[in-house]
Structures are given as structure tokens and as C-alpha cells.
Motif scaffolding. Structure first.
Motif, short mmCIF file in Angstrom:
data_model
loop_
_atom_site.label_atom_id
_atom_site.label_comp_id
_atom_site.label_asym_id
_atom_site.label_seq_id
_atom_site.Cartn_x
_atom_site.Cartn_y
_atom_site.Cartn_z
N ALA A 1 1.11 41.60 40.01
CA ALA A 1 2.10 40.92 39.36
C ALA A 1 2.63 40.08 40.56
CB ALA A 1 3.33 41.97 38.77
N SER A 2 3.47 38.83 40.11
CA SER A 2 3.99 38.09 40.65
C SER A 2 5.16 37.21 40.12
CB SER A 2 2.96 37.02 41.37
OG SER A 2 2.36 36.12 40.35
N LEU A 3 6.00 36.82 41.00
CA LEU A 3 6.94 35.84 40.74
C LEU A 3 6.76 34.63 41.80
CD1 LEU A 3 10.35 38.22 40.84
CD2 LEU A 3 8.78 37.28 38.76
N SER A 4 6.55 33.31 40.99
CA SER A 4 6.53 32.16 41.96
C SER A 4 7.88 31.20 41.60
CB SER A 4 5.14 31.56 41.68
OG SER A 4 3.99 32.41 41.78
N ALA A 5 8.47 30.86 42.81
CA ALA A 5 9.85 30.27 42.65
C ALA A 5 10.45 30.44 41.37
CB ALA A 5 9.30 28.66 42.49
N LYS B 1 18.01 42.21 42.56
CA LYS B 1 16.68 43.31 42.37
C LYS B 1 16.51 43.46 40.91
CE LYS B 1 18.85 46.54 44.60
NZ LYS B 1 19.99 46.07 44.99
N SER B 2 17.38 43.84 40.02
CA SER B 2 17.23 44.25 38.68
C SER B 2 16.65 43.06 38.16
CB SER B 2 18.58 44.62 38.08
OG SER B 2 19.08 45.81 39.02
N THR B 3 17.30 41.86 38.19
CA THR B 3 16.58 40.58 37.53
C THR B 3 15.36 40.48 37.88
OG1 THR B 3 18.77 39.64 37.46
CG2 THR B 3 16.82 38.23 37.32
N ALA B 4 14.89 40.62 39.12
CA ALA B 4 13.36 40.42 39.34
C ALA B 4 12.47 41.54 38.67
CB ALA B 4 12.95 40.72 41.00
N ILE B 5 13.08 42.45 38.49
CA ILE B 5 12.09 43.76 37.88
C ILE B 5 12.13 43.24 36.25
CG2 ILE B 5 12.08 46.19 37.15
CD1 ILE B 5 13.17 46.88 40.10
N SER B 6 13.23 42.91 35.82
CA SER B 6 13.60 42.59 34.51
C SER B 6 12.51 41.69 34.01
CB SER B 6 14.88 42.29 33.89
OG SER B 6 15.76 43.38 34.18
N LEU B 7 12.30 40.54 34.69
CA LEU B 7 11.31 39.45 34.70
C LEU B 7 9.96 39.96 34.45
CD1 LEU B 7 12.50 36.45 36.84
CD2 LEU B 7 13.10 36.63 34.60
N LEU B 8 9.71 40.75 35.57
CA LEU B 8 8.26 41.31 35.64
C LEU B 8 7.89 42.26 34.48
CD1 LEU B 8 8.14 42.29 39.48
CD2 LEU B 8 6.70 40.43 38.17
N LEU B 9 9.15 42.92 33.84
CA LEU B 9 8.88 43.85 32.75
C LEU B 9 8.82 43.24 31.31
CD1 LEU B 9 11.28 46.64 33.69
CD2 LEU B 9 8.82 46.67 33.86
N GLY B 10 9.09 41.85 31.43
CA GLY B 10 9.12 40.83 30.13
C GLY B 10 10.74 41.16 29.41
N LEU B 11 11.60 41.69 30.07
CA LEU B 11 12.77 41.82 29.47
C LEU B 11 13.81 40.81 29.22
CD1 LEU B 11 13.87 45.21 31.01
CD2 LEU B 11 12.58 45.08 28.79
N GLY C 1 10.18 28.33 37.07
CA GLY C 1 9.09 29.14 37.93
C GLY C 1 8.19 29.56 36.91
N ARG C 2 7.47 30.72 37.69
CA ARG C 2 6.09 31.35 37.00
C ARG C 2 6.16 32.80 37.20
NH1 ARG C 2 2.37 29.08 39.40
NH2 ARG C 2 1.36 30.68 40.42
N VAL C 3 6.32 33.71 36.16
CA VAL C 3 5.98 35.18 36.17
C VAL C 3 4.83 35.39 35.45
CG1 VAL C 3 7.27 37.44 35.38
CG2 VAL C 3 8.55 34.93 35.94
N GLU C 4 4.09 36.37 36.33
CA GLU C 4 2.73 36.87 35.76
C GLU C 4 2.67 38.35 36.10
OE1 GLU C 4 -0.58 34.75 37.50
OE2 GLU C 4 -0.24 32.97 36.50
N LEU C 5 2.19 39.08 34.98
CA LEU C 5 1.79 40.52 34.99
C LEU C 5 0.44 40.67 34.63
CD1 LEU C 5 3.30 43.49 35.29
CD2 LEU C 5 3.27 43.21 32.70
N PHE C 6 -0.54 41.23 35.65
CA PHE C 6 -1.93 41.14 35.53
C PHE C 6 -2.51 39.74 34.97
CE2 PHE C 6 -0.11 45.47 34.91
CZ PHE C 6 -0.62 46.05 35.99
N GLY C 7 -1.91 38.66 35.59
CA GLY C 7 -2.46 37.39 34.96
C GLY C 7 -2.06 37.00 33.81
#
Length: 304
Positions: free
Chosen positions: A9-13, A47-57, A63-69
Motif C-alpha cells: 500500500a502507498s500514499l504518494s503526495a 494518522k487517522s486521515t492517512a489510514i482512512s485514505l488507505l482503507l478507502g473510507l 496525489g495517489r493512493v494505492e492498496l495492492f496496486g
């Protein structure tokens, strides 16, 4: 962790605004397979916002958000994660075994119920109703629900709040086993000794940006302080004025001293009090490093 372990998983900018508030300000973050990442920071750090982005909430504003590509909104990507948040609303009348079977039904290849219960340490709770459990027992059940789907990426938000010492140690053992199996784990916790015990990498956030990143040892090395603990009649207020002493205070019978030159300070303390006893000398821990990093960041902002 392998040097070139796969990115899961990744956050880019990544940028996220809530009205006039900037929660994330161009954040870059990568999570690797088989790695436990501790995500730390003061309240409001992002922290919570970063996790919420990765969870798709929530969605990023830029920027770009990817979870398993993939886009985290896609169900196939989300089925590969497990989540244990700070609070959970679960049907109170269901038994623990019923909660587990219900949650397992959402995943294509879940762990067996018995394996999940054993790993989470809740075998003795399976027949009990969720509402009848203590707060610490409910947290253990929530952990079981997070791992029952055999996740490749596990988010743990303050996982051991409400647990006693024994339950906390058992959960640490389970987390280490999951990481050894190749699961990536993102841990947020206010118990910095927990991050120090578990994390292979620590990312400290402040105002939506990465303030510091590295191993626990790398972060500790940025703080030159050493802790001295002993029994002594030396006056703490006078000690605080010594050269190389950051502060000194009495805590009951013990005297605590933080210094950046332990040999010099110890030699002077022993000269001043030959009866000094129960001496302990320890390097700064992650808690001191975290405090120093965030304090320096606040000082830089005020000076700007």
C-alpha cells in the motif's frame, strides 16, 4: 524485512483538506509485506486521515493512493485487509463464535474458527455473548475479527487499550507471528513502549507531513539523552543546574536524571553522595526520541 519486500500500500503526495484544515500535506508513505510499521504523531498529525485514505473510507484531494496496486475503493483490494479500530459497534447479543463466523463469511479464504480463536487468545470466550465481556476481552475479540480473514495487511489502531499486561503480551506474540507469516501491519499507539517492542520501522507525522522515519534505533540515536535512576539524597533542584543535566526530579525514593554526558554527571554524583545506591543507567528510549522530535518541530514553527 527483506530489502526489496513488495509494496502492499502507498500514499504518494497525498493531500486531504477538511474545510480550511489541511490534514495531509503531500504525504508519501509506503507499506511493505512482512513489515510492522508504527505510525506515530501528536493529535492532529494526520494518522487517522492517512489510514482512512488507505482503507478507502475517504478520497484524497490530490496525489495517489494505492492498496495492492489498486484503488482502495475496490472490494477485491479491501478483502485483503483486516482492521481493528479504536472503537467498534458490534451486535451485543451475539456470541463470540457467531460474530467470528459472520465476519469470516465476508472473506474468500478465512482462517478456521479454532485457529483464529487460538491466535487471538479467545478460545475461552467463544460461547459468551459479546455484551457480557469486559473491555479488554472485547478488544481481544475485535483483534480476532480483524485477523480472521487471513489479511495481507492489518491495521491496528490503539489495539491494547483496556488490556491487562498479560493480555497485551499475548497480543504482541500474535502480532509478531502474523508479521513472520508475511502480513504487513500498521500500528498506531500512544503506548510508545509498544511501538518500541514491535516496530521494524517508525514514521512520525506532524501537520500532515513525515517528520522522521527510520528504525527504532535510528530514531533513538537522534536523542543524546541518557537516563540515570538511583537512590540518593542529592537535591534534584540543585542537580538540574549542573552542566550536562537536562532535568532531575525525585519520584518517591528514587532520583531520576536525564543527561547528555552520563560519565561526567555520574562521577560528580558519586563524589557528592558516596552512599548513592540502586544505580541504573539507560539510553534514551523511543518515548524520549518522540518527545524531542515533536518539541523541536514545534520550536521551528514558532521561530518561522
Amino acid at each position: 524485512m527483506e530489502k526489496h519486500a513488495a509494496v502492499v500500500a502507498s500514499l504518494s503526495a497525498a493531500v486531504k483538506h477538511y474545510g480550511a484544515l489541511t490534514a495531509l500535506d503531500g504525504l508519501d508513505l509506503m507499506l511493505h509485506r512482512g513489515e510492522l510499521l508504527a505510525l506515530l504523531g501528536p493529535n492532529g498529525a494526520g494518522k487517522s486521515t492517512a489510514i482512512s485514505l488507505l482503507l478507502g473510507l475517504v478520497r484524497a484531494d490530490a496525489g495517489r493512493v494505492e492498496l495492492f496496486g489498486r484503488n482502495p475503493q475496490e472490494i477485491d483490494a479491501r478483502r485483503r485487509i483486516g482492521v481493528m479500530l479504536q472503537s467498534a459497534s458490534l451486535p451485543p447479543t451475539l456470541r463470540v463464535s457467531e460474530l467470528l463466523r459472520l465476519t469470516m463469511s465476508y472473506y474468500p479464504a478465512p482462517r478456521a474458527l479454532e485457529e483464529t480463536a487460538q491466535l487471538a487468545g479467545i478460545t475461552d470466550l467463544l460461547s459468551r455473548r459479546y455484551a457480557a465481556l469486559s473491555g479488554g476481552q472485547q478488544r481481544r475479540v475485535q483483534f480476532a475479527l480483524a485477523l480472521c480473514g487471513r489479511p495481507e495487511l492489518l491495521f491496528l489502531d490503539e489495539p491494547t487499550v483496556g488490556m491487562d499486561i498479560d493480555a497485551r503480551q499475548k497480543l504482541w506474540v500474535a502480532i509478531r507471528r502474523l508479521v513472520a507469516e508475511g502480513c504487513a501491519v500498521v500500528l498506531t499507539t500512544h503506548y510508545l513502549e509498544e511501538a518500541e517492542a514491535l516496530a521494524q520501522r517508525v514514521v512520525v507525522l506532524a501537520k500532515g507531513r513525515v517528520l522522521s522515519e527510520g528504525s527504532v534505533d535510528a530514531l533513538r540515536s537522534r536523542v543524546a539523552m541518557t537516563r540515570i535512576r538511583c537512590i540518593s539524597d542529592l537535591d534534584a533542584a540543585a542537580l538540574s543546574q549542573w552542566q550536562h543535566v537536562a532535568y532531575a526530579e525525585h519520584d518517591g525514593a528514587h532520583l531520576h536524571v536525564h543527561t547528555d554526558a552520563p560519565e561526567k554527571v555520574l562521577r560528580r554524583m558519586l563524589d557528592a553522595d558516596p552512599a548513592l545506591s540502586e544505580l541504573e543507567v539507560r539510553r534514551a528510549g523511543l518515548a524520549e526520541a518522540f518527545t524531542e522530535l515533536t518539541r523541536d518541530n514545534e520550536a521551528e514553527k514558532e521561530a518561522a
